[in-house]
Design an enzyme around this catalytic site. Structure first.
Site, PDB file in Angstrom:
ATOM      1  N   ASP A  46      53.535  40.624  35.702  1.00 34.46           N
ATOM      2  CA  ASP A  46      54.346  40.582  36.922  1.00 34.46           C
ATOM      3  C   ASP A  46      55.377  39.472  36.797  1.00 34.46           C
ATOM      4  O   ASP A  46      55.032  38.292  36.698  1.00 34.46           O
ATOM      5  CB  ASP A  46      53.452  40.300  38.140  1.00 34.46           C
ATOM      6  CG  ASP A  46      52.719  41.537  38.595  1.00 34.46           C
ATOM      7  OD1 ASP A  46      53.354  42.607  38.680  1.00 34.46           O
ATOM      8  OD2 ASP A  46      51.518  41.440  38.869  1.00 34.46           O
ATOM      9  N   ASP A 188      49.374  50.070  42.525  1.00 35.10           N
ATOM     10  CA  ASP A 188      49.347  48.646  42.182  1.00 35.10           C
ATOM     11  C   ASP A 188      49.184  47.804  43.446  1.00 35.10           C
ATOM     12  O   ASP A 188      49.938  47.962  44.407  1.00 35.10           O
ATOM     13  CB  ASP A 188      50.681  48.297  41.495  1.00 35.10           C
ATOM     14  CG  ASP A 188      50.780  46.841  41.074  1.00 35.10           C
ATOM     15  OD1 ASP A 188      49.804  46.094  41.225  1.00 35.10           O
ATOM     16  OD2 ASP A 188      51.854  46.459  40.586  1.00 35.10           O
ATOM     17  N   GLY A 210      44.905  42.988  39.251  1.00 32.16           N
ATOM     18  CA  GLY A 210      45.058  41.614  38.804  1.00 32.16           C
ATOM     19  C   GLY A 210      43.848  40.793  39.173  1.00 32.16           C
ATOM     20  O   GLY A 210      42.922  40.604  38.371  1.00 32.16           O
TER      21      GLY A 210
END
Ligand SMILES: O=C(CO)[C@H](O)[C@H](O)COP(=O)(O)O
Length: 231
Positions: A46, A188, A210
């Site tokens: 990211d 996401d 994440g």
């Protein structure tokens, strides 16, 4: 592997897991990469510039330093992504996605990504991706759908905070498929061990995670998540 071979991998069932490396222990990103290699997942980076999102994260030199044969999935959450496409291609990106909400010319930026050569393998191109904030309708990409290889549907946006987007997701996935059924779809943000199975059942090609991957025991988390999406 050509760009098309990368897309073939991404389109193969089960959905792929793409893991945000910046959620790993910053004291040892190398260990984080080696862990991802054990599972053969995608490495997600990211990139934030402090303008679109409040954080500043990592740039192309960091991607280049993450030496691995894993497919590298770069998400440009930045203003003027077109200025940085070449640098991330040179640094080894296999997928480059950018926020359409912060790009002046989405069509030209997709063309630019498509013109890049993959740094790891000159025969391999770069997958052309866009991401949509939770509030952005799929219709926003209608005019460029033929140029898009991958769409990332975000559960969180710079102004929306973490929220459940599960209810809205099936309709958004269906809308992307209706535009162009060849487009690879990632979901996401806010992915957890509790909801990843439900998300996978909605039929995306990839799921980006994440914090849920690296909290507690990362190996157990990733193993569990892969099992959840493989059923
Ligand atoms: O693209 C992103 C932000 O837009 C990140 O990939 C996403 O926020 C990761 O979230 P989480 O840590 O909840 O998995």
């Amino acid at each position: 592997m050509s760009q098309f071979a990368v897309l073939d991998v991404l389109r193969t069932r089960p959905p792929k897991l793409s893991v945000g490396i910046l959620a790993a222990d910053a004291m040892d990103y190398g260990a984080g990469v080696r862990l991802l290699e054990q599972f053969g997942v995608l490495l997600h980076l990211d990139v934030m510039d402090g303008r679109v999102w409040p954080s500043i994260t990592a740039g192309a030199p960091v991607l280049a330093g993450l030496r691995t044969s894993l497919l590298k999935d770069v998400h440009l959450l930045i203003e003027e992504p077109e200025k940085h496409v070449a640098a991330f291609a040179k640094a080894g990106a296999d997928v480059i996605s950018f926020s359409i909400e912060h790009c002046g010319d989405v069509s030209a930026t997709l063309d630019l990504i498509g013109q890049q050569t993959n740094a790891n393998d000159p025969a391999r191109g770069i997958v052309r991706g866009v991401s949509l904030d939770p509030a952005t309708p799929v219709d926003a990409i209608r005019s460029v759908a033929d140029k898009i290889d991958a769409v990332t549907l975000l559960a969180v946006g710079p102004t929306t905070g973490k929220q459940s987007f599960i209810d809205a997701l099936p309709a958004k996935i269906a809308a992307v498929r209706a535009l162009n059924e060849q487009i690879v779809i990632f979901v996401d943000g806010a992915v957890t061990k509790d909801n990843i199975g439900q998300l996978a059942a909605m039929g995306p090609n990839g799921i980006v995670t994440g914090s849920a991957a690296f909290a507690g025991n990362p190996a157990e988390n990733i193993q569990f998540m892969l099992e959840q999406i493989s059923v």
